[in-house]
Design a protein around this motif. Structure first.
Motif, PDB file in Angstrom:
ATOM      1  N   SER A  15       0.844  -1.207   0.000  1.00  0.00           N
ATOM      2  CA  SER A  15       0.000   0.000   0.000  1.00  0.00           C
ATOM      3  C   SER A  15       0.870   1.245   0.000  1.00  0.00           C
ATOM      4  O   SER A  15       0.635   2.191  -0.755  1.00  0.00           O
ATOM      5  N   ARG A  19       1.483   4.226  -3.008  1.00  0.00           N
ATOM      6  CA  ARG A  19       1.257   5.667  -2.858  1.00  0.00           C
ATOM      7  C   ARG A  19       2.472   6.462  -3.317  1.00  0.00           C
ATOM      8  O   ARG A  19       2.367   7.498  -3.956  1.00  0.00           O
ATOM      9  N   LEU A  80      -7.003  -2.992  -6.164  1.00  0.00           N
ATOM     10  CA  LEU A  80      -7.417  -1.592  -6.214  1.00  0.00           C
ATOM     11  C   LEU A  80      -7.577  -1.051  -7.635  1.00  0.00           C
ATOM     12  O   LEU A  80      -7.633   0.163  -7.832  1.00  0.00           O
ATOM     13  N   ARG A 107      -8.474   6.293  -2.658  1.00  0.00           N
ATOM     14  CA  ARG A 107      -8.022   4.942  -2.966  1.00  0.00           C
ATOM     15  C   ARG A 107      -9.144   4.090  -3.531  1.00  0.00           C
ATOM     16  O   ARG A 107      -9.001   2.870  -3.649  1.00  0.00           O
TER      17      ARG A 107
ATOM     18  N   SER B 195      -6.792   3.833   5.386  1.00  0.00           N
ATOM     19  CA  SER B 195      -6.954   3.224   4.059  1.00  0.00           C
ATOM     20  C   SER B 195      -6.129   1.950   3.957  1.00  0.00           C
ATOM     21  O   SER B 195      -6.537   0.994   3.306  1.00  0.00           O
ATOM     22  N   GLU B 199      -7.086  -1.710   2.571  1.00  0.00           N
ATOM     23  CA  GLU B 199      -6.395  -2.333   1.440  1.00  0.00           C
ATOM     24  C   GLU B 199      -5.920  -3.746   1.775  1.00  0.00           C
ATOM     25  O   GLU B 199      -5.780  -4.580   0.891  1.00  0.00           O
TER      26      GLU B 199
END
Lengths: 220, 220
Positions: A15, A19, A80, A107, B195, B199
């Motif tokens: 994750s 980002r 995602l 997200r 988030s 995830e």
């Protein structure tokens, strides 16, 4: 794609990597090394390579990773590449805070229903959502094909709400606080216990007082 | 006590073990095996033994651990044998939720000051605390010898508030959301990004769809 026994810490770091890669992409960066990723997110470059290796071969020696490809690959692993509708039960302070949390939308998490059983909260608006009675959970879950539920009710009601959500067809739950919920084995539950995060802080504060040299090695 | 390079996941699990041990103690249980701890908190017994081994020899083969001794030992490692005063900056929904979060008090975290720079929030009461202007942070931190600060302001203000807290003498920060704050190296920062927890859920939901057998092995 071989994906067996991936440590959960790796999933969380994916994750974080994604980002960072999104930021690089926005800045027009084309390739990136594991060293740069490591520096950008604050882990060792060996850790970055190890995490990515769970999912096969990436990157070209001496050239690094293609930012866009790696980002899309990680987003695909995390599921995602599509938006996820989410319902939230418990429209108190925490629930309200989460409904207005921009990080979710960024997200791909869209809160499509907020529920409470408190008559003073039902009918209240949080952003563009109206708080609905808990009885309407099954209807909203079915309508939006919701798989994910967030539970922000008092601890004593957490299990009951989990049961309602699972019965409605939700199979991933995020809960808050120390209550451990019992669910069928095809339901994934993760929990946020904010005291634990504070206890990580006191561990380090305490370690620094009692073992200053150990602290400096550990806090890297 | 040898405490070098302890994985952070171990520290978090120590928190969880200590809660379980507290429950056992309340129920009058005197000894416990690593298998029982493992079962009680949902990890493998090898993991429990490995986590405890970082801190030396515990338990007696065939007898197990003394509940009270192990609990106190873990609480001492976590720095929880004393209460910790905490300040919180940002009296929005999330800040208000945290101020009223019982889990903090149960573990010895006392919020002694709540701050905001919004004139509509200053003077408001949250439980028995009055929201104070940010300018009063140094005074309250000094008065209560506060080491820990929780930051629940909007992302764009997080770094500024971190600077104010560090300057006031706080050396452990808990932040929310994706902003990475820059602090001197003697300050410990941990971040809660909600988030990322979602995830982890989508990772498993996605894995189950794409690799059902891998999912069942991973979600243990």
């Amino acid at each position: 794609m071989k994906v067996l026994r991936i440590p959960e810490a790796t999933v969380s770091r994916l994750s974080i990597y994604s980002r960072y890669l999104q930021r690089l992409e926005r800045d027009g960066v084309v390739t990136v090394s594991s060293n740069e990723i490591a520096k950008g997110v604050g882990v060792s470059s060996a850790q970055v390579r190890k995490d990515l290796a769970y999912f096969g071969e990436f990157g070209t020696r001496g050239v690094g990773y293609n930012v866009k490809d790696l980002m899309h690959y990680i987003l695909r692993i995390l599921g995602l590449t599509r938006p996820w509708p989410v319902v939230l039960v418990g429209a108190g302070n925490l629930g309200t805070a989460l409904c207005t949390y921009r990080g979710f939308k960024d997200r791909g998490f869209n809160i499509v229903g907020v529920f409470d059983n408190d008559l003073l909260k039902i009918g209240k608006r949080i952003q563009d959502l109206e708080v609905l009675p808990v009885e309407r959970i099954p209807e909203v879950v079915a309508e939006h094909n919701v798989r994910i539920g967030i539970i922000t009710v008092p601890q004593s009601e957490t299990q009951g709400v989990a049961d309602i959500l699972v019965k409605a067809g939700v199979n991933a739950l995020l809960t808050f606080g120390p209550t451990v919920v019992q669910v069928p084995e095809d339901v994934v539950v993760r929990n946020v216990d904010l005291s634990i995060k504070l206890e990580v802080l006191t561990f380090y504060l305490n370690l620094r007082e009692t073992h200053p040299s150990a602290w400096f090695e550990t806090n890297l």
